[in-house]
Design a protein around this motif. Structure first.
Motif, short mmCIF file in Angstrom:
data_model
loop_
_atom_site.label_atom_id
_atom_site.label_comp_id
_atom_site.label_asym_id
_atom_site.label_seq_id
_atom_site.Cartn_x
_atom_site.Cartn_y
_atom_site.Cartn_z
N ILE A 89 57.14 54.50 58.22
CA ILE A 89 57.90 55.66 57.91
C ILE A 89 57.71 56.34 56.45
O ILE A 89 57.47 57.51 56.28
N ASN A 90 57.77 55.26 55.47
CA ASN A 90 57.40 55.78 53.98
C ASN A 90 55.97 56.21 54.13
O ASN A 90 55.59 57.31 53.23
N GLU A 91 54.73 55.69 54.53
CA GLU A 91 53.46 56.26 54.62
C GLU A 91 53.43 57.46 55.08
O GLU A 91 52.82 58.51 54.44
N HIS A 92 54.17 57.77 56.19
CA HIS A 92 53.92 59.24 56.93
C HIS A 92 54.63 60.17 55.95
O HIS A 92 54.27 61.50 55.79
N LEU A 93 55.97 59.69 55.27
CA LEU A 93 56.49 60.71 54.51
C LEU A 93 55.56 60.96 53.28
O LEU A 93 55.34 62.40 52.93
N VAL A 94 55.06 59.99 52.47
CA VAL A 94 53.91 60.29 51.56
C VAL A 94 53.03 61.24 51.97
O VAL A 94 52.58 62.16 51.38
N LYS A 95 52.41 60.99 53.24
CA LYS A 95 51.38 61.82 53.77
C LYS A 95 51.56 63.17 53.84
O LYS A 95 51.01 64.14 53.46
N LEU A 96 53.09 63.54 54.53
CA LEU A 96 53.24 64.78 54.57
C LEU A 96 53.58 65.35 53.22
O LEU A 96 53.47 66.84 53.08
N ALA A 108 69.71 60.97 64.51
CA ALA A 108 68.34 60.74 64.07
C ALA A 108 67.86 61.54 62.77
O ALA A 108 66.99 61.20 62.00
N GLY A 109 68.38 62.87 62.71
CA GLY A 109 68.07 63.73 61.63
C GLY A 109 66.75 64.20 61.55
O GLY A 109 66.19 64.40 60.33
N ASP A 110 66.40 64.54 62.65
CA ASP A 110 64.97 65.21 62.55
C ASP A 110 64.82 66.09 61.70
O ASP A 110 63.45 66.45 61.19
N ASP A 111 65.61 66.89 61.55
CA ASP A 111 65.53 68.28 60.95
C ASP A 111 65.43 67.89 59.28
O ASP A 111 64.87 68.92 58.47
N LEU A 112 65.30 66.72 58.82
CA LEU A 112 65.33 66.35 57.55
C LEU A 112 63.82 66.13 57.36
O LEU A 112 63.23 66.20 56.13
N ILE A 113 63.13 65.78 58.15
CA ILE A 113 61.64 65.69 57.85
C ILE A 113 61.08 66.69 57.45
O ILE A 113 60.93 67.75 57.83
N PRO A 114 60.11 66.53 56.18
CA PRO A 114 59.39 67.43 55.55
C PRO A 114 58.43 68.27 56.64
O PRO A 114 57.79 67.69 57.44
N ALA A 115 58.32 69.61 56.51
CA ALA A 115 57.62 70.61 57.15
C ALA A 115 55.99 70.22 57.06
O ALA A 115 55.67 69.56 56.09
N PRO A 120 47.65 71.74 60.44
CA PRO A 120 49.20 71.89 60.90
C PRO A 120 49.25 70.81 62.23
O PRO A 120 50.21 70.21 62.13
N GLU A 121 48.21 70.64 62.94
CA GLU A 121 48.17 69.62 64.11
C GLU A 121 48.27 68.36 63.50
O GLU A 121 49.09 67.75 64.06
N THR A 122 47.59 68.07 62.39
CA THR A 122 47.89 66.62 61.65
C THR A 122 49.18 66.44 61.25
O THR A 122 49.94 65.53 61.70
N ARG A 123 50.02 67.33 60.88
CA ARG A 123 51.21 67.38 60.26
C ARG A 123 52.15 67.35 61.47
O ARG A 123 53.05 66.59 61.37
N ALA A 124 52.00 67.76 62.47
CA ALA A 124 52.78 67.78 63.77
C ALA A 124 52.72 66.51 64.29
O ALA A 124 53.82 65.89 64.48
N VAL A 125 51.66 65.82 64.24
CA VAL A 125 51.75 64.42 64.68
C VAL A 125 52.36 63.52 63.70
O VAL A 125 53.17 62.72 64.29
#
Length: 145
Positions: free
Chosen positions: A32-39, A138-145, A46-51
């Motif tokens: 989770i934290n690695e994906h947050l940092v990557k974002l 879940a709060g999906d809407d909080l995930i950075p764009a 955009p395709e990679t960000r979407a994944v």
């Protein structure tokens, strides 16, 4: 957002002893934290960000479905905070964030955000996320764009 079984209107919930719930949450913390940092730290297609966003959403839906036995109680926000943020980050926010950035620095183009700014955004994200998880959302809407 309720965590629903996509084939029905039944809530997807799983109840375990508190120690098992903690293990399940802690087992997802690094990803989770690695994906947050990557974002937050890298400029990618955009395709990679979407994944990355989709993978984060999947983790959060799973965590939101966890309950504690007996009685299938919700997990308090303070526990989510400890498992997903305080234990890995607290008192070393910049160091842990820099380490997570370094894991992917050879693979992606770094953007101009400072490590401190990214660490702050992660803290703010977790502040909102643990409140949602504490309500079983879940709060999906909080995930950075």
């Amino acid at each position: 957002m309720d965590v629903l079984d996509h084939d029905s209107e039944h809530r997807f919930e799983m109840a375990f002893p508190r120690a098992i719930v903690a293990q399940k949450a802690r087992g997802r913390e690094e990803t989770i934290n690695e994906h947050l940092v990557k974002l937050l730290a890298f400029d990618v297609a955009p395709e990679t960000r979407a994944v990355w966003r989709k993978e984060l959403a999947r983790h959060f839906r799973f965590l939101a479905a966890l309950r504690v036995k007996p009685g299938a109680s919700l997990i308090p926000a303070r526990d989510w905070w400890a498992w997903l943020y305080a234990d890995p980050f607290e008192h070393n926010e910049a160091g842990y964030t820099a380490g997570l950035i370094a894991l992917n620095a050879d693979d992606f183009t770094r953007n101009g955000r400072s490590v401190g700014a990214i660490a702050g955004q992660i803290r703010d994200f977790h502040t909102g996320m643990v409140q949602r998880l504490g309500r079983g959302e879940a709060g999906d809407d909080l995930i950075p764009a």
